[in-house]
Design a protein around this motif. Sequence first.
Motif, short mmCIF file in Angstrom:
data_model
loop_
_atom_site.label_atom_id
_atom_site.label_comp_id
_atom_site.label_asym_id
_atom_site.label_seq_id
_atom_site.Cartn_x
_atom_site.Cartn_y
_atom_site.Cartn_z
N GLU A 96 -47.17 -8.86 -7.33
CA GLU A 96 -47.81 -9.52 -8.46
C GLU A 96 -49.33 -9.61 -8.34
O GLU A 96 -50.05 -9.26 -9.28
CB GLU A 96 -47.22 -10.92 -8.63
N ILE A 97 -49.81 -10.10 -7.22
CA ILE A 97 -51.25 -10.35 -7.09
C ILE A 97 -52.04 -9.06 -6.94
O ILE A 97 -53.05 -8.86 -7.62
CB ILE A 97 -51.53 -11.30 -5.89
N MET A 128 -61.79 -14.55 -13.62
CA MET A 128 -60.39 -14.55 -13.18
C MET A 128 -60.23 -13.73 -11.91
O MET A 128 -59.52 -14.13 -10.99
CB MET A 128 -59.49 -14.01 -14.30
N TYR A 129 -60.89 -12.59 -11.85
CA TYR A 129 -60.83 -11.76 -10.66
C TYR A 129 -61.32 -12.54 -9.44
O TYR A 129 -60.70 -12.52 -8.38
CB TYR A 129 -61.67 -10.48 -10.83
N ALA A 133 -58.09 -16.76 -3.93
CA ALA A 133 -56.75 -17.22 -3.56
C ALA A 133 -56.06 -16.20 -2.65
O ALA A 133 -55.39 -16.57 -1.68
CB ALA A 133 -55.91 -17.48 -4.81
N ASN A 134 -56.24 -14.93 -2.94
CA ASN A 134 -55.65 -13.87 -2.13
C ASN A 134 -56.21 -13.88 -0.70
O ASN A 134 -55.46 -13.75 0.27
CB ASN A 134 -55.93 -12.52 -2.81
N VAL A 172 -58.63 -15.15 -8.42
CA VAL A 172 -57.44 -14.53 -7.81
C VAL A 172 -57.80 -13.93 -6.45
O VAL A 172 -57.03 -14.04 -5.49
CB VAL A 172 -56.82 -13.48 -8.76
N ASP A 173 -58.96 -13.31 -6.34
CA ASP A 173 -59.40 -12.73 -5.07
C ASP A 173 -59.61 -13.82 -4.02
O ASP A 173 -59.21 -13.66 -2.85
CB ASP A 173 -60.68 -11.92 -5.27
N ARG A 198 -47.04 -11.46 -3.36
CA ARG A 198 -48.44 -11.03 -3.37
C ARG A 198 -48.51 -9.52 -3.61
O ARG A 198 -49.31 -9.05 -4.43
CB ARG A 198 -49.06 -11.40 -2.03
N THR A 238 -52.47 -7.24 -10.19
CA THR A 238 -53.35 -8.01 -11.07
C THR A 238 -54.81 -7.81 -10.68
O THR A 238 -55.67 -7.59 -11.54
CB THR A 238 -52.98 -9.51 -11.02
N LEU A 239 -55.08 -7.85 -9.38
CA LEU A 239 -56.45 -7.62 -8.91
C LEU A 239 -56.92 -6.22 -9.30
O LEU A 239 -58.08 -6.03 -9.71
CB LEU A 239 -56.55 -7.81 -7.40
#
Length: 172
Positions: free
Chosen positions: A88-89, A119-120, A126-127, A123-124, A85, A92-93
Amino acid sequence: MGSRWGVNRTVGQIYALLFVTERSLHADDIGEKLGISRSNVSFGLKELQAWGLVRLTRVPGDRREYFSSLGDVWEIFRVVAAERRRREIAPTLSVLRESMLVKPGAPDDAFAQERMREMYELVDLANNWFDDLQRLSPESLAQLMRMGNKVQKLLSAKDRLLGGAKAKEPDA
């Protein structure tokens, strides 16, 4: 498995050896058992320490450093997930967040920016869900994982119940 998870093959071999070995090992033991050079062992151990996946211990009267893997598989899972996280995550965020601050200059830019916003948000979400998972006990996390597609059935049943309740409200 290590190379499929994005770590160097040698790092994966070192970790696998430490994971399946009951006692701590020093670098010379690791190199001998795996047939790899001392420099590769040192590099691999530094990488595993950076990930937080190995423990360093010392033996009284011995100047060498001894290494072992984390003992609990759930702890290993949490450490790997948190590190992935972070590596990578989070970046990306950041990139997606920055891209949404730019004013679109053309219709194609607006479309691209909307897609990046979507996409943000994914991903947010999921984060943030990962934050919730990190707070669960290993037992609760295992129970959640075992539920599998039962979660989908539960959500579908909830929607049917609430959908039915909403449809009845106007008549009341």
